[in-house]
Design an enzyme around this catalytic site. Structure first.
Site, mmCIF file in Angstrom:
data_model
loop_
_atom_site.group_PDB
_atom_site.id
_atom_site.type_symbol
_atom_site.label_atom_id
_atom_site.label_comp_id
_atom_site.label_asym_id
_atom_site.label_seq_id
_atom_site.Cartn_x
_atom_site.Cartn_y
_atom_site.Cartn_z
ATOM 1 N N ALA A 273 42.493 11.726 -20.718
ATOM 2 C CA ALA A 273 42.865 12.574 -21.840
ATOM 3 C C ALA A 273 43.197 11.708 -23.042
ATOM 4 O O ALA A 273 43.275 10.485 -22.919
ATOM 5 C CB ALA A 273 44.077 13.434 -21.482
ATOM 6 N N ASN A 276 45.474 12.701 -29.437
ATOM 7 C CA ASN A 276 45.289 12.998 -30.856
ATOM 8 C C ASN A 276 46.427 13.868 -31.386
ATOM 9 O O ASN A 276 46.826 14.822 -30.735
ATOM 10 C CB ASN A 276 43.976 13.745 -31.058
ATOM 11 C CG ASN A 276 42.861 13.156 -30.243
ATOM 12 O OD1 ASN A 276 42.525 12.006 -30.424
ATOM 13 N ND2 ASN A 276 42.333 13.938 -29.318
ATOM 14 N N HIS A 308 52.126 12.784 -20.082
ATOM 15 C CA HIS A 308 51.801 11.490 -20.683
ATOM 16 C C HIS A 308 51.299 11.667 -22.123
ATOM 17 O O HIS A 308 51.802 11.030 -23.047
ATOM 18 C CB HIS A 308 50.745 10.780 -19.824
ATOM 19 C CG HIS A 308 50.312 9.450 -20.353
ATOM 20 N ND1 HIS A 308 50.803 8.258 -19.867
ATOM 21 C CD2 HIS A 308 49.433 9.126 -21.326
ATOM 22 C CE1 HIS A 308 50.236 7.267 -20.518
ATOM 23 N NE2 HIS A 308 49.401 7.755 -21.413
ATOM 24 N N GLU A 309 50.329 12.549 -22.296
ATOM 25 C CA GLU A 309 49.755 12.717 -23.643
ATOM 26 C C GLU A 309 50.790 13.332 -24.584
ATOM 27 O O GLU A 309 50.883 12.943 -25.745
ATOM 28 C CB GLU A 309 48.497 13.583 -23.598
ATOM 29 C CG GLU A 309 47.415 13.098 -22.637
ATOM 30 C CD GLU A 309 47.034 11.648 -22.775
ATOM 31 O OE1 GLU A 309 47.167 11.076 -23.884
ATOM 32 O OE2 GLU A 309 46.609 11.049 -21.757
#
Ligand code: B3K
Ligand code: ZN
Length: 890
Positions: A273, A276, A308-309
């Site tokens: 992933a 952004n 995490h993202e």
């Protein structure tokens, strides 16, 4: 593709950018056979670099750009002609006339034929982007480096019917329709960001919507976009997102900052992933999960990757990296954050066990191989090759050690200072450490060697007990093997968490010589010298040490435990992780003995103590089932390979299979009892996604795999019952895997066919179907995998498929991949050569097993090297593949 040897880039050559980009205004026109990108860049001379300008004038502006067709260029509204600039295949160079100026460009690009999945590309019917690390230069001419941060406004125009949803970073500010069935939307991101965090999505997508109220009572809209057929698989990701947002507020005091947070799932994606700003783009495998199609492990992966993202919004986006050598600044830290989140959401001990098993098997191998590099590398040819286990997992271990050394409170003070001091900046690993030092008044100079020295340190420990003086001394000797470019290493700071067990298995109170009083039964000591001793006083009887609890440092520890001592630790250590680790060490000793017997052609004789230890685990109903399952799992063939001087693939496989059979036969009764009890609950309750049920299913499935070793008809019947009658993928896939690895040919074939028929339209489930077969260690593995490559659901263009079949075969099916005739190596090299032209990043990743050639016997070494040479000679190599192959052969 590479036309000349790729350049090596060095950290020591870092210089701040000559120019800055304050504003980036983009307009995309998306079409089926090309796309147009208009970029308006509001630029100025970087004041930091302007000192000599008065005399020397302005330096040239060198923009990055690859595979772009330049259609128009103007500076401050003056059209430029070919005489005004220089173009080569990766740069556009021109001469600014003033210290501030606006540059307008239009380029044509081809997302519809972009198989590298970097820049703007199509995944199925949708447009999407992947810009980290250096993909933005495939979208427009730009200063594509993370220390150039800009405010982005993005307009996307596309055909309304095919692409009803148009997304980019930040907040939606305007939208409308155009003639000819097209429409547009404009997005504005108020936060300055580097180009690698840019994202765009256009497609026919549905979304699940929810909201989150932040700690300061702001409402944030949450949306997860997927292709319509997947709309029923999104809830788990949404729940995970909300938990992550709350956790980051509670544990780090970090609040989300935009009014909207979006996730989009795409099928073709090079990694898990991407974070952004405000618009995370995910591999669908890390978003989609429901009980019928995704295993418990897949659910946990979704939870971890979503977290995490999301966490990157602070550790990566608000505070970003100055240059790509600092990658671990955001990745190591964020992996640590997501690991702690998962530990808080699930079982802390089990999470740690899984992470350490992964680290020891894979990162330790990388750190001992030709691609070994420090957590902060000094140089690279292709940055995509440095999204490694070392930067991520070892980087996380380094942050964990800081947490251990400073304690939770001190660590939080450090992160608060780091975020406050560097908000909106692009910084270095040294800045992170400095914040930790300043917030805690400590000196981490020596500790920083963890960032600059590669290789896994060894820590050898010996003991001395003096009954007369009632002292017990532990002596530590640390060393670190040479790695490419680093012959000599200086001592690390190694935090060792430990306890001393008395004869009853209790932690003794610990008092070091010179201390006024004992400070509990568990403590952390810091080993900072090459050789160092610690003496504990008031020790009446010789204790048994429990060392490096929780793997408090990423080192290889050795202590001369005998098997009875390991069995004692397995039962009594107050640290759950070390109970597991004692079991692993016991298994390793026993397996290594069997490997030796196999090599000498002797009959295999299993130390019965392993069976006794396993029986004790099965008999104790009070133990956490998740722990029992972990402790019943033998070290993998890959781990046994990693710890071998020269890995004998066949002996390792034979020893491990023999042990599995012995366990299945000797412990048949207790395994069956556990299996039946747990399967009965599964039948009764149906699928429940809670921790206790996950643990129960894990143990049930491990028991089934051992039981099936017996080849008994009633076990087969139980396995088929589970396969057919369960209501979830965890039980179904486990039963399928057990069948695939069995000798029941007809049942196996029927189950595989029935599964594929039922799930043929679900690509993620088909990935699992490929993987299970690719990992089967029975003879004929290569031929089975080759046949599967022809299956209609397989394609080399989809990274998940490549990983599921080729990756699973080369990494998990060691006995078949390492066939003595080299056919497995040839197979892998053939596909790396094909993939090199299609998708260099995936090609380079698949190479990893061949880079480990030094681990094997002479015959295999030669065969593996020959394949690497063949790849090198195969024509125009991408910088990705060239770097890995050339370093492996060096
Ligand atoms: N930052 C991305 C990784 C990008 C990899 C580019 N080759 C995902 C992550 O670590 O969160
Ligand atoms: Zn990351």
């Amino acid at each position: 593709m590479r036309t000349e040897q790729p350049k090596v880039i060095y950290l020591k050559d870092y210089q701040a950018p000559e120019y800055l980009i304050d504003e980036t205004n983009l307009t995309f026109e998306l079409y089926e056979d090309h796309s147009l990108v208009h970029a308006q860049l509001v630029m100025r001379r970087n004041p930091e670099r302007a000192a000599g300008d008065a005399g020397a004038g302005l330096p040239p502006l060198v923009l990055d750009g690859q595979q772009l067709e330049l259609l128009a260029l103007s500076m401050d509204d003056q059209a430029l002609t070919a005489a005004d600039y220089q173009l080569d295949d990766s740069h556009l160079t021109l001469q600014p006339k003033a210290a501030t100026f606006t540059l307008d460009s239009t380029v044509r690009i081809h997302p519809e034929t972009n198989t590298a999945l970097e820049g703007l590309y199509k995944s199925g019917k949708m447009f999407c982007t992947q810009c980290e690390a250096e993909g933005f230069r495939k979208i427009t001419y730009y200063l594509d480096r993370p220390d150039v941060m800009s405010k982005f406004t993005t307009t996307v125009t596309a055909e309304q019917h095919r692409y009803p949803v148009l997304l980019s970073n930040g907040n939606p500010v305007a939208s409308g329709s155009e003639e000819g069935g097209r429409h547009w939307a404009t997005w504005q991101d108020p936060f300055k960001k580097p180009a690698y965090l840019f994202a765009l999505v256009a497609g026919d997508l549905w979304c699940v919507e929810d909201s989150f109220t932040t700690m300061t009572a702001r409402d944030v809209a949450l949306r997860i976009y997927v292709e319509p057929e997947n709309i029923d698989k999104v809830q788990h990701a949404m729940d995970s997102l909300k938990k992550s947002m709350r956790w980051d507020e509670e544990v780090y005091g970090r609040e989300y900052d935009l009014d909207i947070f979006m996730i989009v799932a795409v099928n073709d994606f090079n990694m898990g992933a991407m974070e952004n700003k405000g618009l995370n783009i995910f591999n669908s495998s890390c978003v989609l999960a429901k009980a019928e199609t995704a295993t418990d492990a897949a659910h946990q992966r979704v939870e971890a990757v979503v977290a995490h993202e999301y966490f990157h919004n602070w550790s990566g986006n608000r505070v970003t990296c100055r240059d790509w050598f600092q990658l671990s600044l955001k990745e190591g830290f964020t992996v640590f954050r997501d690991a702690e989140f998962s530990a808080d959401m699930n079982s802390r001990t089990v999470k740690r066990i899984e992470d350490v098993a992964f680290l020891r098997t894979n990162q330790f191998a990388e750190d001992a191989g030709p691609m070994a590099h420090p957590v902060r590398p000094d140089s690279f040819m292709e940055i995509s090759n440095f999204y490694t286990l070392t930067v991520y997992e070892k980087g996380s271990e380094v942050v964990r050690m800081i947490h251990t050394l400073l304690g939770a409170e001190g660590f939080r003070k450090g992160t608060d200072l780091y975020f406050e001091r560097h908000d909106g900046q692009a910084v270095t690993c040294d800045d992170f450490i400095k914040a930790m030092e300043d917030a805690n008044g400590v000196d981490l100079t020596q500790f920083k060697r963890w960032y600059s020295q590669a290789g896994t340190p060894r820590l050898a420990v010996t003991e001395a007990f003096d009954p007369a003086a009632r002292t017990y001394t532990l002596s530590f000797r640390q060393s670190c093997p040479a790695t490419p470019g680093q012959a000599e290493k200086l001592p690390f700071v190694i935090p060792v968490e430990l306890g001393l067990l008395d004869a009853a298995g209790n932690d003794l109170p610990l008092r070091l010589a010179g201390e006024a009083q004992a400070g509990g039964g568990n403590r952390v000591i810091s080993v900072t010298e090459a050789e160092q001793s610690f003496t504990f006083v008031d020790i009446a009887e010789k204790p048994l040490p429990s060392l490096l609890r929780g793997l408090s440092a990423p080192v290889k520890l050795s202590f001369p435990y005998d098997r009875d001592q390991l069995m004692f630790l397995m039962q009594h250590d107050s640290d759950g992780f070390n109970r597991w680790d004692a079991g692993q060490q016991l298994s390793v000793q026993v397996l290594q003995e069997l490997i030796g017997q196999h090599q000498r052609g002797e009959p295999l004789q299993l130390d019965p103590r392993l069976l006794t230890a396993f029986r004790t685990l099965l008999d104790d109903e009070s133990l956490d089932q998740a722990m029992v399952a972990e402790m019943l799992s033998l070290p993998s063939e890959a781990y046994l390979t990693e710890i071998s001087e020269v890995a004998d693939v066949d002996a390792i496989h034979a020893a491990r299979e023999f042990t599995r059979q012995s366990i299945g036969a000797t412990l048949f009764e207790p395994l069956l009892a556990r299996y039946q009890a747990n399967r009965a609950i599964s039948r009764e309750t149906g699928y429940v996604a809670e921790a206790a049920h996950i643990a129960r299913r894990t143990l049930q499935n491990i028991a089934l795999s051992y039981l099936m070793q017996s080849g008994k008809a009633d076990v087969l019947a139980a396995c088929l019952e589970q396969f057919k009658d369960c209501d979830n993928m965890t039980e179904r896939l486990s039963a399928l895997a057990v069948l695939v690895n069995s000798g029941f040919e007809q049942e196996k074939a029927e189950a595989l066919a029935c599964f594929a028929d039922y799930f043929k339209d679900d690509p993620l489930v088909m990935d699992q179907w490929f993987s299970v077969q690719a990992g089967c260690g029975l003879p004929g593995g290569l031929e089975r995998v080759q046949a599967l490559m022809e299956h209609p659901a397989f394609t080399l263009k989809n990274p998940n498929k490549v990983r599921a079949l080729i990756g699973a075969f080369a990494n998990q099916n060691l006995v078949n991949f390492h066939r003595a005739d080299g056919a497995g190596y040839r197979f892998l090299a053939d596909h790396v050569i094909t993939l090199n032209a299609l998708n260099p990043q995936i090609a380079s990743r698949q190479l990893a097993p061949l880079t480990r050639w030094r681990k094997y016997d002479d015959g295999r070494q030669q065969l593996m090297r020959a394949e690497l040479e063949r790849i090198l000679a195969s024509g125009e190599l991408s910088s990705d593949v060239f770097e890995v192959v050339s370093k492996s052969l060096a």
